[in-house]
Design an enzyme around this catalytic site. Structure first.
Site, PDB file in Angstrom:
ATOM      1  N   CYS A 123       0.922  -1.118  -0.095  1.00  0.00           N
ATOM      2  CA  CYS A 123      -0.140  -0.057  -0.003  1.00  0.00           C
ATOM      3  C   CYS A 123       0.910   1.151   0.121  1.00  0.00           C
ATOM      4  O   CYS A 123       2.121   1.126   0.234  1.00  0.00           O
ATOM      5  CB  CYS A 123      -1.055   0.102   1.361  1.00  0.00           C
ATOM      6  SG  CYS A 123      -2.318   1.288   0.915  1.00  0.00           S
ATOM      7  N   CYS A 125      -0.270   4.295   1.613  1.00  0.00           N
ATOM      8  CA  CYS A 125      -0.648   5.037   2.731  1.00  0.00           C
ATOM      9  C   CYS A 125       0.704   5.226   3.754  1.00  0.00           C
ATOM     10  O   CYS A 125       0.660   6.570   4.173  1.00  0.00           O
ATOM     11  CB  CYS A 125      -1.799   4.851   3.309  1.00  0.00           C
ATOM     12  SG  CYS A 125      -1.797   3.349   4.262  1.00  0.00           S
ATOM     13  N   CYS A 133      -4.235   6.223   0.105  1.00  0.00           N
ATOM     14  CA  CYS A 133      -3.584   4.985  -0.367  1.00  0.00           C
ATOM     15  C   CYS A 133      -3.057   4.823  -1.803  1.00  0.00           C
ATOM     16  O   CYS A 133      -2.689   3.966  -2.279  1.00  0.00           O
ATOM     17  CB  CYS A 133      -4.479   3.600   0.080  1.00  0.00           C
ATOM     18  SG  CYS A 133      -5.036   3.448   1.675  1.00  0.00           S
ATOM     19  N   LYS A 202     -11.990  -4.998   1.882  1.00  0.00           N
ATOM     20  CA  LYS A 202     -11.769  -4.135   3.000  1.00  0.00           C
ATOM     21  C   LYS A 202     -12.512  -2.897   3.131  1.00  0.00           C
ATOM     22  O   LYS A 202     -12.639  -2.148   2.193  1.00  0.00           O
ATOM     23  CB  LYS A 202     -10.280  -3.602   2.715  1.00  0.00           C
ATOM     24  CG  LYS A 202      -9.656  -2.650   3.638  1.00  0.00           C
ATOM     25  CD  LYS A 202      -8.216  -2.215   3.365  1.00  0.00           C
ATOM     26  CE  LYS A 202      -7.646  -1.357   4.361  1.00  0.00           C
ATOM     27  NZ  LYS A 202      -6.305  -1.050   4.113  1.00  0.00           N
ATOM     28  N   ARG A 212      -3.462   3.659  12.580  1.00  0.00           N
ATOM     29  CA  ARG A 212      -3.231   4.784  11.767  1.00  0.00           C
ATOM     30  C   ARG A 212      -2.282   5.592  12.741  1.00  0.00           C
ATOM     31  O   ARG A 212      -1.363   6.120  12.353  1.00  0.00           O
ATOM     32  CB  ARG A 212      -4.259   5.607  11.424  1.00  0.00           C
ATOM     33  CG  ARG A 212      -5.143   4.881  10.288  1.00  0.00           C
ATOM     34  CD  ARG A 212      -5.989   5.606   9.491  1.00  0.00           C
ATOM     35  NE  ARG A 212      -6.918   4.727   8.781  1.00  0.00           N
ATOM     36  CZ  ARG A 212      -8.225   4.936   8.390  1.00  0.00           C
ATOM     37  NH1 ARG A 212      -8.690   6.136   8.623  1.00  0.00           N
ATOM     38  NH2 ARG A 212      -8.820   4.112   7.456  1.00  0.00           N
ATOM     39  N   ARG A 224     -11.234   7.626   3.848  1.00  0.00           N
ATOM     40  CA  ARG A 224     -10.959   6.562   2.507  1.00  0.00           C
ATOM     41  C   ARG A 224     -12.221   5.821   1.993  1.00  0.00           C
ATOM     42  O   ARG A 224     -12.112   5.026   1.349  1.00  0.00           O
ATOM     43  CB  ARG A 224     -10.093   5.422   3.311  1.00  0.00           C
ATOM     44  CG  ARG A 224      -8.797   5.720   3.898  1.00  0.00           C
ATOM     45  CD  ARG A 224      -7.812   4.427   4.001  1.00  0.00           C
ATOM     46  NE  ARG A 224      -6.840   4.708   4.982  1.00  0.00           N
ATOM     47  CZ  ARG A 224      -5.814   5.619   4.721  1.00  0.00           C
ATOM     48  NH1 ARG A 224      -5.557   6.574   3.966  1.00  0.00           N
ATOM     49  NH2 ARG A 224      -4.887   5.505   5.802  1.00  0.00           N
ATOM     50  N   GLU A 240     -16.428  -8.053  -5.130  1.00  0.00           N
ATOM     51  CA  GLU A 240     -15.072  -7.635  -4.887  1.00  0.00           C
ATOM     52  C   GLU A 240     -13.973  -8.990  -4.864  1.00  0.00           C
ATOM     53  O   GLU A 240     -13.106  -9.071  -5.385  1.00  0.00           O
ATOM     54  CB  GLU A 240     -14.698  -6.901  -3.742  1.00  0.00           C
ATOM     55  CG  GLU A 240     -15.110  -5.364  -3.562  1.00  0.00           C
ATOM     56  CD  GLU A 240     -14.190  -4.560  -4.510  1.00  0.00           C
ATOM     57  OE1 GLU A 240     -13.170  -5.233  -5.150  1.00  0.00           O
ATOM     58  OE2 GLU A 240     -14.209  -3.270  -4.389  1.00  0.00           O
ATOM     59  N   LYS A 255     -11.782  -7.861   5.781  1.00  0.00           N
ATOM     60  CA  LYS A 255     -11.159  -6.783   7.004  1.00  0.00           C
ATOM     61  C   LYS A 255     -12.115  -5.808   7.393  1.00  0.00           C
ATOM     62  O   LYS A 255     -12.557  -5.227   6.405  1.00  0.00           O
ATOM     63  CB  LYS A 255      -9.965  -6.653   6.514  1.00  0.00           C
ATOM     64  CG  LYS A 255      -9.008  -5.413   7.396  1.00  0.00           C
ATOM     65  CD  LYS A 255      -7.844  -5.013   6.678  1.00  0.00           C
ATOM     66  CE  LYS A 255      -7.370  -3.829   7.702  1.00  0.00           C
ATOM     67  NZ  LYS A 255      -6.294  -3.246   6.925  1.00  0.00           N
ATOM     68  N   SER A 281      -6.606  -3.448  14.398  1.00  0.00           N
ATOM     69  CA  SER A 281      -6.182  -2.718  15.492  1.00  0.00           C
ATOM     70  C   SER A 281      -7.083  -2.380  16.546  1.00  0.00           C
ATOM     71  O   SER A 281      -6.913  -2.440  17.831  1.00  0.00           O
ATOM     72  CB  SER A 281      -5.348  -1.478  15.335  1.00  0.00           C
ATOM     73  OG  SER A 281      -6.222  -0.667  14.448  1.00  0.00           O
ATOM     74  N   TYR A 320      -2.880  -9.202  16.180  1.00  0.00           N
ATOM     75  CA  TYR A 320      -1.953  -8.572  17.039  1.00  0.00           C
ATOM     76  C   TYR A 320      -1.933  -9.465  18.460  1.00  0.00           C
ATOM     77  O   TYR A 320      -0.857  -9.373  19.164  1.00  0.00           O
ATOM     78  CB  TYR A 320      -2.312  -7.304  17.359  1.00  0.00           C
ATOM     79  CG  TYR A 320      -2.372  -6.522  16.208  1.00  0.00           C
ATOM     80  CD1 TYR A 320      -1.288  -5.731  15.688  1.00  0.00           C
ATOM     81  CD2 TYR A 320      -3.488  -6.167  15.743  1.00  0.00           C
ATOM     82  CE1 TYR A 320      -1.312  -5.220  14.488  1.00  0.00           C
ATOM     83  CE2 TYR A 320      -3.915  -5.230  14.437  1.00  0.00           C
ATOM     84  CZ  TYR A 320      -2.700  -4.927  13.915  1.00  0.00           C
ATOM     85  OH  TYR A 320      -2.750  -4.150  12.897  1.00  0.00           O
TER      86      TYR A 320
HETATM   87  C1  PBG Z   1      -3.119   0.113   4.845  1.00  0.00           C
HETATM   88  C2  PBG Z   1      -3.660  -0.655   5.878  1.00  0.00           C
HETATM   89  C3  PBG Z   1      -4.391  -0.230   7.004  1.00  0.00           C
HETATM   90  C4  PBG Z   1      -4.674  -1.553   7.739  1.00  0.00           C
HETATM   91  C5  PBG Z   1      -3.833  -2.532   7.143  1.00  0.00           C
HETATM   92  N1  PBG Z   1      -3.407  -2.003   6.053  1.00  0.00           N
HETATM   93  C6  PBG Z   1      -5.062   1.151   7.600  1.00  0.00           C
HETATM   94  C7  PBG Z   1      -5.900   1.764   6.606  1.00  0.00           C
HETATM   95  O1  PBG Z   1      -6.703   1.446   5.610  1.00  0.00           O
HETATM   96  O2  PBG Z   1      -6.476   2.749   7.092  1.00  0.00           O
HETATM   97  C8  PBG Z   1      -5.177  -1.586   9.049  1.00  0.00           C
HETATM   98  C9  PBG Z   1      -5.130  -2.626  10.158  1.00  0.00           C
HETATM   99  C10 PBG Z   1      -5.545  -2.391  11.283  1.00  0.00           C
HETATM  100  O3  PBG Z   1      -6.177  -1.730  11.862  1.00  0.00           O
HETATM  101  O4  PBG Z   1      -5.188  -3.247  12.246  1.00  0.00           O
HETATM  102  N2  PBG Z   1      -3.953   0.560   3.944  1.00  0.00           N
END
Ligand code: PBG
Length: 333
Positions: A123, A125, A133, A202, A212, A224, A240, A255, A281, A320
């Site tokens: 990615c 970002c 991104c 996603k 973030r 986003r 998708e 996700k 996260s 995690y």
């Molecule tokens: C990058 C990305 C993100 C996450 C994984 N890859 C952040 C986003 O899209 O803002 C999030 C992972 C997480 O919250 O644990 N594009």
């Protein structure tokens, strides 16, 4: 046959009986542990705490090698690498730099722990000054991410990761056509054996908040929702995923995980591909906060969550909690 001939409690009477008929069994061999790797020059210390994610740290490359080693020793299958670069620019050029932080970390981890799988997040970002991104089309107001220009850069990043030794590349940007472009570029550069794990479904989710902070990838303007999915849409998630299959994805992802169990199951049924669920996260942070407050038993909660994701159809779970969960599973057996 119904009650009283049928008594569901018969097979729940003892641990032995419950074990005999258990439908879902977690194992560390299906876990992937995300790691945030800092560029040497941005690394003040070997490890930097992340406030909203107790127990998770930003790591220098050598600390990441150590962390990967601990995960491997616990039987965790893979690490998923995110870069925290020292420098960002408009185009996110750090993403395809062969000497970039993810590329260097990949080489170092593979050298130290050859059997541990290294998966790389593809990615822009974390590498762009604006935190989006992809690259921006600034000729329109408000600026929008330029899909096709971004796809080219992502393909370049994926090849660079493969060249560094990544076992799997995982595009998370949600641009259209990126899986096909990455497949073509990998094949053209001699990496036809490198699998693609597509972040297919996603969602534009509030649960990414702590990530973030960890990766320093909050967009400086807007959000986003122009490329990540609307949390209200389930059929679209299946579409998708099917498109990514057509473009050559080897595995697909849903996700976040916890609020999207219906889609883990729908995507699995529709694609028949291995499915990864990303326990993100914010999902981690909620459990940690509740456990710290004494509101929840962390171990039982985490194992229940991870089991539910596997039961929904996840073959691989990105979490995690991977190391802790692996430790708890080892204690149980
Ligand atoms: C990058 C990305 C993100 C996450 C994984 N890859 C952040 C986003 O899209 O803002 C999030 C992972 C997480 O919250 O644990 N594009």
């Amino acid at each position: 046959m119904a009650f009283p001939k049928t008594r569901m409690r018969r097979l729940r009477a003892t641990a032995g009986l419950r074990g005999l008929v258990r439908e879902t069994e977690l194992s560390a061999g299906r876990f992937m542990l995300p790691l945030f790797v800092m560029d040497a020059s941005s690394a003040g210390a070997e490890r930097e705490p992340i406030a909203a994610m107790p127990g998770v740290e930003r790591l220098s490359i050598s600390a990441a090698v150590a962390e990967a080693g601990e995960a491997a020793d616990l039987g965790v299958a893979a690490v998923l690498l995110f870069g925290v670069p020292a420098h960002k620019d408009e185009h996110g050029s750090g993403a395809w730099d062969d000497e970039g932080v993810v590329q260097m970390a990949t080489r170092a981890i593979k050298q130290a722990h050859p059997d541990l799988l290294v998966v790389t997040d593809v990615c822009l970002c974390e590498y762009t000054t604006h935190g989006h991104c992809g690259v921006l089309r600034t000729d329109i107001d408000p600026p929008r991410v330029d899909n096709d220009a971004t796809v080219e850069l992502l393909a370049r990043a994926a090849v660079s990761h493969a060249r560094a030794g990544a076992d799997i590349v995982a595009p998370s940007d949600m641009m259209d056509g990126r899986v096909g472009a990455i497949r073509e570029e990998l094949d053209g550069e001699g990496f036809s054996e490198t699998p693609i794990l597509a972040y297919s479904a996603k969602f534009a989710s509030a649960f990414y908040g702590p990530f973030r902070e960890a990766a320093g990838s909050t967009p400086t303007f807007g959000d986003r929702r122009g490329y990540q999915m609307d949390p209200a849409n389930g059929r679209e998630a299946v579409r998708e995923a099917l498109l990514d299959v057509q473009e050559g994805a080897d595995m697909v992802m849903v996700k976040p995980a916890l609020a999207y169990g219906d889609l883990i199951s729908a995507v699995k049924r529709a694609t028949q591909l291995p499915v990864a669920a990303y326990n993100v996260s914010g999902e981690y942070a909620m459990v940690k906060a509740a456990a710290a407050a004494g509101y929840l038993d962390e171990r039982a909660t985490v194992l229940e969550i991870l089991t539910s994701l596997q039961r929904a159809g996840a073959d691989t779970i990105i979490t995690y909690h991977a190391k802790e969960a692996a430790r708890w599973l080892a204690e149980e057996s």
